[in-house]
Design a protein around this motif. Structure first.
Motif, PDB file in Angstrom:
ATOM      1  N   SER A  19       0.858  -1.188   0.000  1.00 42.18           N
ATOM      2  CA  SER A  19       0.000   0.000   0.000  1.00 42.18           C
ATOM      3  C   SER A  19       0.890   1.233   0.000  1.00 42.18           C
ATOM      4  O   SER A  19       2.111   1.138   0.159  1.00 42.18           O
ATOM      5  CB  SER A  19      -0.912   0.016   1.235  1.00 42.18           C
ATOM      6  OG  SER A  19      -0.138   0.158   2.416  1.00 42.18           O
ATOM      7  N   ARG A  20       0.286   2.396  -0.175  1.00 45.71           N
ATOM      8  CA  ARG A  20       1.068   3.627  -0.115  1.00 45.71           C
ATOM      9  C   ARG A  20       1.721   3.795   1.242  1.00 45.71           C
ATOM     10  O   ARG A  20       2.830   4.317   1.353  1.00 45.71           O
ATOM     11  CB  ARG A  20       0.159   4.824  -0.420  1.00 45.71           C
ATOM     12  CG  ARG A  20      -0.210   4.958  -1.889  1.00 45.71           C
ATOM     13  CD  ARG A  20      -1.014   6.209  -2.131  1.00 45.71           C
ATOM     14  NE  ARG A  20      -1.363   6.369  -3.536  1.00 45.71           N
ATOM     15  CZ  ARG A  20      -2.120   7.347  -4.008  1.00 45.71           C
ATOM     16  NH1 ARG A  20      -2.610   8.259  -3.181  1.00 45.71           N
ATOM     17  NH2 ARG A  20      -2.386   7.422  -5.299  1.00 45.71           N
ATOM     18  N   GLN A  52       5.958   3.066  -8.273  1.00 46.27           N
ATOM     19  CA  GLN A  52       7.041   3.244  -7.299  1.00 46.27           C
ATOM     20  C   GLN A  52       7.052   2.111  -6.269  1.00 46.27           C
ATOM     21  O   GLN A  52       6.034   1.828  -5.636  1.00 46.27           O
ATOM     22  CB  GLN A  52       6.882   4.574  -6.572  1.00 46.27           C
ATOM     23  CG  GLN A  52       7.939   4.831  -5.501  1.00 46.27           C
ATOM     24  CD  GLN A  52       7.690   6.141  -4.760  1.00 46.27           C
ATOM     25  OE1 GLN A  52       6.832   6.922  -5.146  1.00 46.27           O
ATOM     26  NE2 GLN A  52       8.446   6.362  -3.696  1.00 46.27           N
ATOM     27  N   ASN A  69       0.562  -1.620 -14.161  1.00 46.89           N
ATOM     28  CA  ASN A  69       1.835  -1.562 -13.431  1.00 46.89           C
ATOM     29  C   ASN A  69       2.085  -2.837 -12.635  1.00 46.89           C
ATOM     30  O   ASN A  69       3.211  -3.368 -12.595  1.00 46.89           O
ATOM     31  CB  ASN A  69       1.844  -0.355 -12.487  1.00 46.89           C
ATOM     32  CG  ASN A  69       2.008   0.961 -13.216  1.00 46.89           C
ATOM     33  OD1 ASN A  69       2.546   1.009 -14.318  1.00 46.89           O
ATOM     34  ND2 ASN A  69       1.534   2.041 -12.619  1.00 46.89           N
ATOM     35  N   ALA A  74      -3.115   1.079 -12.661  1.00 45.74           N
ATOM     36  CA  ALA A  74      -2.634   0.308 -11.513  1.00 45.74           C
ATOM     37  C   ALA A  74      -2.432  -1.156 -11.871  1.00 45.74           C
ATOM     38  O   ALA A  74      -1.384  -1.752 -11.553  1.00 45.74           O
ATOM     39  CB  ALA A  74      -3.620   0.443 -10.356  1.00 45.74           C
ATOM     40  N   THR A  94      -7.004  -3.869  -5.188  1.00 51.83           N
ATOM     41  CA  THR A  94      -7.033  -2.407  -5.208  1.00 51.83           C
ATOM     42  C   THR A  94      -8.400  -1.920  -5.664  1.00 51.83           C
ATOM     43  O   THR A  94      -9.146  -2.648  -6.339  1.00 51.83           O
ATOM     44  CB  THR A  94      -5.964  -1.859  -6.166  1.00 51.83           C
ATOM     45  OG1 THR A  94      -6.185  -2.394  -7.483  1.00 51.83           O
ATOM     46  CG2 THR A  94      -4.569  -2.238  -5.704  1.00 51.83           C
ATOM     47  N   VAL A 109       4.655   1.884  -1.373  1.00 50.13           N
ATOM     48  CA  VAL A 109       4.438   1.357  -2.721  1.00 50.13           C
ATOM     49  C   VAL A 109       3.234   2.049  -3.335  1.00 50.13           C
ATOM     50  O   VAL A 109       2.166   2.122  -2.726  1.00 50.13           O
ATOM     51  CB  VAL A 109       4.205  -0.165  -2.691  1.00 50.13           C
ATOM     52  CG1 VAL A 109       4.015  -0.698  -4.101  1.00 50.13           C
ATOM     53  CG2 VAL A 109       5.361  -0.872  -2.003  1.00 50.13           C
ATOM     54  N   ASP A 110       3.395   2.566  -4.560  1.00 50.43           N
ATOM     55  CA  ASP A 110       2.319   3.280  -5.246  1.00 50.43           C
ATOM     56  C   ASP A 110       2.004   2.565  -6.558  1.00 50.43           C
ATOM     57  O   ASP A 110       2.806   2.582  -7.494  1.00 50.43           O
ATOM     58  CB  ASP A 110       2.745   4.723  -5.519  1.00 50.43           C
ATOM     59  CG  ASP A 110       1.591   5.596  -5.992  1.00 50.43           C
ATOM     60  OD1 ASP A 110       0.629   5.052  -6.593  1.00 50.43           O
ATOM     61  OD2 ASP A 110       1.640   6.819  -5.776  1.00 50.43           O
ATOM     62  N   ASN A 133      -0.131   3.352  -8.746  1.00 50.26           N
ATOM     63  CA  ASN A 133      -0.412   4.292  -9.831  1.00 50.26           C
ATOM     64  C   ASN A 133       0.850   4.721 -10.570  1.00 50.26           C
ATOM     65  O   ASN A 133       0.833   4.899 -11.786  1.00 50.26           O
ATOM     66  CB  ASN A 133      -1.138   5.532  -9.288  1.00 50.26           C
ATOM     67  CG  ASN A 133      -2.629   5.330  -9.206  1.00 50.26           C
ATOM     68  OD1 ASN A 133      -3.263   4.937 -10.176  1.00 50.26           O
ATOM     69  ND2 ASN A 133      -3.197   5.587  -8.042  1.00 50.26           N
ATOM     70  N   THR A 134       1.917   4.889  -9.844  1.00 49.19           N
ATOM     71  CA  THR A 134       3.175   5.312 -10.462  1.00 49.19           C
ATOM     72  C   THR A 134       4.134   4.141 -10.686  1.00 49.19           C
ATOM     73  O   THR A 134       5.092   4.259 -11.448  1.00 49.19           O
ATOM     74  CB  THR A 134       3.885   6.352  -9.585  1.00 49.19           C
ATOM     75  OG1 THR A 134       4.258   5.740  -8.337  1.00 49.19           O
ATOM     76  CG2 THR A 134       2.981   7.544  -9.316  1.00 49.19           C
TER      77      THR A 134
END
Length: 246
Positions: free
Chosen positions: A31-32, A42, A78, A75, A58, A36-37, A39-40
């Protein structure tokens, strides 16, 4: 077995992590909050390192078709890319009953997500759930009008998030299905009756209006659009039991 759960802080994600750990599985929340993102992208490569299974529960920040489609395609794209690079052996995505036949709203967004999963190189399973009890409550709240509560005249098999999480966890530790498992609640109910029961439980009984133009998850639906097929996995918790335990 190492299972990475994306969306681990949500209603289903947190319960799925708990169910997996109950069975001795190494469940890794993503999770953010964990840096951890989706959407990007990352942090995904590192988070998925040595993972055998990825569970994607998600959810989009909005039920609007444009917003939810953008979220899921980004999402899930990725996550699938990172899963393929990490050599993940099984990708499990949570979707909704009706994604394959309702061509608007949130359902179209989930169909787009499913399409990405089906065309990946990673072995996969899709779990389609009927509306959660919490989603039904949200729809009732959104349908409040001066003359009463407007809800679409639907037949539903609403399901508890605990039952969905249990099903997702079982699918995750099994072999990839390369197809769909539907999960539904134990009762077939009319939305109007569910709404009346909910209002009564809140001590605020009032008029319930079956309105064929009222949307559900951004789509105007036919009466049976959200019912699962005959082979659906059936959960245990009834709506009355869920209300009592809230």
């Amino acid at each position: 077995m190492r299972v990475v759960v994306a969306g681990a802080t949500g209603l289903i994600g947190s319960r799925t992590v708990a169910r997996l750990r109950d069975h001795g599985v190494e469940a890794v929340p993503v999770s953010r909050a964990a840096g951890v993102d989706v959407n990007t992208g990352q942090g995904l490569d590192q988070a998925l390192r040595a993972a055998e299974v990825v569970v994607d529960v998600t959810d989009a920040p909005s039920r609007r078709q444009e917003t939810s489609t953008a979220f899921f395609t980004t999402a899930t794209g990725n996550l699938l890319k990172a899963a393929a690079a990490a050599g993940v052996e099984h990708y499990v995505a949570l979707s909704v009953v009706g994604a394959d036949r309702v061509g608007s709203g949130y359902f179209r967004a989930k169909a787009a997500q499913e399409d990405l999963v089906r065309h990946t190189t990673v072995p996969y399973s899709v779990v389609r759930a009927t509306p959660f009890y919490e989603s039904v409550v949200a729809a009732v709240t959104a349908g409040a009008r001066p003359d009463g509560v407007h809800v679409p005249p639907l037949l539903l098999r609403p399901v508890s998030t605990d039952d969905v999480a249990t099903a997702v966890a079982h699918v995750a530790v099994d072999l990839p299905r390369f197809g769909v498992l539907e999960v539904a609640g134990p009762e077939e109910l009319r939305f109007e009756d569910v709404t009346a029961e909910l209002l009564t439980s809140r001590g605020r009984p009032g008029p319930v209006i079956a309105d064929a133009q009222s949307p559900f998850f951004g789509a105007v639906l036919q009466e049976r659009a959200l019912l699962p097929g005959p082979d659906a996995h059936v959960g245990h918790q009834t709506f009355a039991q869920w209300l009592k335990n809230r």
